[in-house]
Design an enzyme around this catalytic site. Structure first.
Site, PDB file in Angstrom:
ATOM      1  N   ASP A  25      51.440 -39.403 -67.044  1.00 46.88           N
ATOM      2  CA  ASP A  25      50.660 -38.776 -66.344  1.00 46.88           C
ATOM      3  C   ASP A  25      51.127 -37.141 -66.448  1.00 46.88           C
ATOM      4  OD1 ASP A  25      51.930 -36.914 -63.087  1.00 46.88           O
ATOM      5  OD2 ASP A  25      49.476 -36.844 -63.545  1.00 46.88           O
ATOM      6  N   ASP A  29      50.208 -35.658 -60.506  1.00 48.90           N
ATOM      7  CA  ASP A  29      49.939 -35.969 -59.298  1.00 48.90           C
ATOM      8  C   ASP A  29      50.776 -37.451 -59.327  1.00 48.90           C
ATOM      9  OD1 ASP A  29      46.885 -37.396 -60.590  1.00 48.90           O
ATOM     10  OD2 ASP A  29      48.346 -37.979 -61.963  1.00 48.90           O
ATOM     11  N   ASP A 102      38.992 -53.486 -70.066  1.00 52.00           N
ATOM     12  CA  ASP A 102      39.255 -55.055 -69.435  1.00 52.00           C
ATOM     13  C   ASP A 102      37.904 -54.758 -68.351  1.00 52.00           C
ATOM     14  OD1 ASP A 102      42.332 -55.567 -67.676  1.00 52.00           O
ATOM     15  OD2 ASP A 102      40.686 -56.839 -67.320  1.00 52.00           O
ATOM     16  N   ASP A 204      38.866 -60.456 -67.076  1.00 56.03           N
ATOM     17  CA  ASP A 204      39.791 -60.929 -66.179  1.00 56.03           C
ATOM     18  C   ASP A 204      39.239 -63.146 -65.598  1.00 56.03           C
ATOM     19  OD1 ASP A 204      40.240 -60.484 -63.366  1.00 56.03           O
ATOM     20  OD2 ASP A 204      42.008 -59.964 -64.310  1.00 56.03           O
ATOM     21  N   GLU A 265      41.100 -63.916 -70.630  1.00 53.08           N
ATOM     22  CA  GLU A 265      42.942 -64.372 -69.262  1.00 53.08           C
ATOM     23  C   GLU A 265      41.829 -66.159 -68.613  1.00 53.08           C
ATOM     24  OE1 GLU A 265      45.305 -63.194 -65.782  1.00 53.08           O
ATOM     25  OE2 GLU A 265      43.034 -63.050 -65.780  1.00 53.08           O
ATOM     26  N   HIS A 341      51.079 -56.913 -67.316  1.00 59.60           N
ATOM     27  CA  HIS A 341      51.433 -56.266 -65.616  1.00 59.60           C
ATOM     28  C   HIS A 341      51.426 -56.890 -65.022  1.00 59.60           C
ATOM     29  CE1 HIS A 341      47.064 -57.738 -65.944  1.00 59.60           C
ATOM     30  NE2 HIS A 341      46.686 -57.027 -65.187  1.00 59.60           N
ATOM     31  N   ASP A 342      51.366 -58.119 -65.500  1.00 53.34           N
ATOM     32  CA  ASP A 342      51.211 -59.606 -64.036  1.00 53.34           C
ATOM     33  C   ASP A 342      52.490 -60.126 -63.883  1.00 53.34           C
ATOM     34  OD1 ASP A 342      47.721 -60.673 -64.133  1.00 53.34           O
ATOM     35  OD2 ASP A 342      49.144 -58.702 -62.979  1.00 53.34           O
TER      36      ASP A 342
HETATM   37  O1  TEU Z   1      45.358 -62.232 -63.603  1.00 53.80           O
HETATM   38  C1  TEU Z   1      45.015 -63.268 -62.756  1.00 53.80           C
HETATM   39  C2  TEU Z   1      46.107 -64.390 -62.685  1.00 53.80           C
HETATM   40  O2  TEU Z   1      46.526 -65.040 -62.724  1.00 53.80           O
HETATM   41  C3  TEU Z   1      46.873 -63.580 -62.377  1.00 53.80           C
HETATM   42  O3  TEU Z   1      47.127 -63.785 -60.517  1.00 53.80           O
HETATM   43  C4  TEU Z   1      48.539 -64.524 -62.421  1.00 53.80           C
HETATM   44  O4  TEU Z   1      48.224 -65.501 -62.491  1.00 53.80           O
HETATM   45  C5  TEU Z   1      49.674 -63.525 -61.224  1.00 53.80           C
HETATM   46  O5  TEU Z   1      48.932 -62.107 -61.432  1.00 53.80           O
HETATM   47  C6  TEU Z   1      50.871 -63.760 -61.091  1.00 53.80           C
HETATM   48  O6  TEU Z   1      51.805 -63.964 -61.074  1.00 53.80           O
HETATM   49  C7  TEU Z   1      44.125 -61.104 -63.382  1.00 53.80           C
HETATM   50  C8  TEU Z   1      45.149 -59.329 -64.166  1.00 53.80           C
HETATM   51  O7  TEU Z   1      45.481 -59.890 -64.692  1.00 53.80           O
HETATM   52  C9  TEU Z   1      46.034 -59.567 -62.040  1.00 53.80           C
HETATM   53  O8  TEU Z   1      46.197 -58.512 -62.017  1.00 53.80           O
HETATM   54  C10 TEU Z   1      44.881 -59.732 -61.263  1.00 53.80           C
HETATM   55  O9  TEU Z   1      45.820 -59.325 -59.772  1.00 53.80           O
HETATM   56  C11 TEU Z   1      43.903 -60.705 -61.343  1.00 53.80           C
HETATM   57  O10 TEU Z   1      43.773 -61.291 -62.615  1.00 53.80           O
HETATM   58  C12 TEU Z   1      42.204 -60.699 -60.013  1.00 53.80           C
HETATM   59  O11 TEU Z   1      41.556 -59.498 -60.598  1.00 53.80           O
HETATM   60 CA    CA Z   2      48.011 -37.861 -62.865  1.00 57.04          CA
END
Ligand code: TEU
Ligand code: CA
Length: 572
Positions: A25, A29, A102, A204, A265, A341-342
């Site tokens: 950041d 903020d 993305d 995605d 993905e 990030h998932d």
């Molecule tokens: O993720 C798709 C997906 O397969 C995820 O939902 C995953 O299975 C799950 O989060 C695992 O727990 C993509 C993006 O990476 C995710 O951040 C988004 O939430 C999702 O698509 C919808 O855009």
């Molecule tokens: Ca910021």
């Protein structure tokens, strides 16, 4: 290493994923932003990564943290301006770093003007951009599919008196890829970013864009696997009948006209889809993210899905990794990842985030990076950042986690502490805490109040400390990333699994022409003899890299591995 033709040089690169909200950041903020990223480009250059994958930075109401886009050609004000973007891209290119944006086009935000228009009337020109269906005779939703974030995939739209489909949140309506206008909209926005100098896309849930329509124009029910509940519709929407046709058109209309790097993905992708889509001549994308190794520590078929925990059996991991290595060798290309990030943090999930945190973080990196494919490093992984276990649901922000908790402790009657245990282990917020840059306030991420609490261990685990310690996980990643540039066998060597039934040791070789390297990894906290097969144990071996002080010559005949030890040896 000049052996590779220029068009294939991308295979030497390692990709670094940035989750902009949590990276750095710059204006206090509490939300990471583009100038924050630009200010850390020297850090990425020092790590040696060749590509950055940037999670969404577009205008979005953030129902799903940017994966719900309301304007594909506008930078979200909380991340900065288009000028900030141009400065960031110029800074990356000046350091030889490419940028993958993305591309989230299976769905958009319900606040995108396409949907605002579409939901107003059935005769609106944008109505056909989305997927609508009449209610059943009893007024119930058209089929029994469950959305990824709980609840039905169908949401009622009063103005037009029908339901619309959303595989994710109700604020993420799915786009109708059967409509050629929608496809042309997507190609136009891709060209917009490529014309700006962007080097490619992470796409995605790209294998969900072709829906399994029945002849009567409806979508079928999913097989009932759990009485009295909605059913997982994911399996039916992944890898639909026109997927390859749409990706082929995207290739012809856009990707063939720019030097691009692409990764799709693809939940529930099969090795055959992996081959078809990533084939160097006939495929449409450079690589896929498949999920098989991400589902091995959840109970198959359990209605709770990923939240139903199960210990990892290393033999399952060997089985799935080897299948993808063997199936794509020479006819496709794998992506290599343990986190994003998932997903939760790998050192906590597959290693030991206490006593052997450093050793196991390095072991996992060695194990992953020596497989064939493109390795991805998710922000913080290069520091060995562990999971977090917030005591209450109040500290969590992720829609998937909050909806799970609500449904689990509500209609499913699961005890809150039980639901929290699953969230501590598998929740996406494990990956989304602010990047720990220093031991300072909020880990040096912000001078304000972070949108989600800083990591409670940022005082001990942070970039400043790692950069000051030559033995840190950071420098180990740097060595692995540099080796990929120097060792052709690491890029093109054929993978062969050894010891398929060993429950704790993962060993394999990579061979190219007359060169072979042996990779041996201990996935446990106890010493263990490697017990290598004779044809390997009888070879002489020279130490290449490892997470314990080196050995020069190693006698393979009686090799004992220390806790979470990883060794890479050249067989001579
Ligand atoms: O993720 C798709 C997906 O397969 C995820 O939902 C995953 O299975 C799950 O989060 C695992 O727990 C993509 C993006 O990476 C995710 O951040 C988004 O939430 C999702 O698509 C919808 O855009
Ligand atoms: Ca910021």
């Amino acid at each position: 290493m000049t052996g590779l033709p220029p068009a294939q040089r991308w295979k030497q690169d390692t990709v670094y994923q940035i989750y902009p909200r949590s990276f750095c950041d710059s204006n206090g903020d509490g939300i990471g932003d583009l100038p924050g990223i630009t200010g850390k480009l020297d850090y990425l250059q020092a790590l040696g990564v060749g590509v950055v994958w940037l999670s969404p930075i577009y205008a979005s109401p953030n129902d799903d943290n940017g994966y719900d886009i309301s304007d594909y050609q506008a930078i979200s004000p909380e991340f900065g301006t288009m000028a900030d973007f141009d400065a960031m891209l110029a800074g990356m290119h000046a350091r030889g770093i490419k940028l993958m944006m993305d591309l989230v086009v299976n769905h958009c935000s319900d606040e995108h003007h396409w949907f605002q228009q579409a939901r107003s009337s059935r005769s609106n020109p944008y109505h056909g951009y989305f997927l609508w269906a009449e209610p059943q005779a009893d007024g119930s939703p058209p089929n029994n599919w469950e959305a990824a974030f709980q609840g039905s995939v169908w949401e009622w739209n009063e103005p037009t008196g029908e339901f619309y489909l959303h595989m994710f949140s109700r604020k993420q309506p799915d786009l109708n890829w059967e409509n050629p206008q929608v496809r042309q909209e997507v190609y136009a926005l891709m060209r917009f970013w490529l014309d700006k100098g962007v080097d490619g896309f992470r796409m995605d849930v790209i294998n969900m864009i072709s829906k399994p329509w029945k002849a009567d124009g409806t979508l079928p029910d999913a097989p009932v696997v759990r009485e009295g509940f909605l059913q997982p519709g994911f399996a039916l929407t992944c890898n639909g009948p026109r997927l390859n046709e749409f990706l082929g058109e995207m290739r012809r209309e856009v990707l063939d006209h720019y030097p691009t790097l692409t990764v799709g993905e693809a939940p529930m992708a099969t090795v055959q889809q992996g081959r078809d889509i990533t084939h160097p001549q006939t495929g449409s994308l450079n690589m896929l993210f498949q999920f098989e190794h991400m589902d091995l520590d959840s109970q198959p078929g359990n209605p709770l899905g990923k939240w139903a925990l199960k210990p990892l059996d290393l033999r399952d991991l060997k089985h799935t990794m080897s299948r993808w290595q063997d199936a794509l060798y020479g006819v496709g290309w794998n992506s290599l990842y343990l986190s994003n990030h998932d997903q939760p943090r790998p050192v906590s999930r597959f290693g030991d985030d206490e006593r052997y945190r450093v050793e196991s973080a390095k072991m996992l990196a060695t194990w992953l990076h020596f497989h064939q494919g493109t390795p991805y490093v998710y922000q913080g992984e290069e520091l060995g950042v562990p999971n977090v276990a917030f005591p209450g649901i109040g500290d969590y922000r992720d829609i998937e986690t909050l909806n799970f908790y609500q449904v689990a402790t509500g209609q499913r009657g699961i005890a809150p502490e039980e639901a929290l245990r699953s969230i501590h282990t598998k929740g996406r917020d494990n990956a989304r805490l602010p990047m720990p840059w220093s031991a300072g306030l909020h880990g040096g991420f912000t001078s304000g109040t972070p949108w989600i609490a800083a990591h409670p261990r940022a005082g001990q685990i942070n970039a400043e400390k790692a950069l000051a310690d030559p033995d840190s996980v950071f420098y180990y990643y740097r060595r692995l990333i540099a080796l990929r540039k120097r060792l052709p066998v690491m890029v093109d060597g054929r993978y062969t699994l050894l010891l398929p039934d060993h429950p704790q040791v993962y060993a394999y070789t990579r061979c190219l022409d007359d060169k072979c390297v042996l990779v041996v990894c201990n996935f446990g906290a106890t010493e263990v003899p490697a017990d290598l097969p004779d044809h390997t144990a009888s070879r002489k071996a020279e130490w290449l890299i490892g997470n314990y002080p080196n050995h020069a010559r190693v006698a393979l005949g009686n090799l004992t591995l220390r806790p979470y030890e990883a060794l890479v040896l050249e067989l001579i």
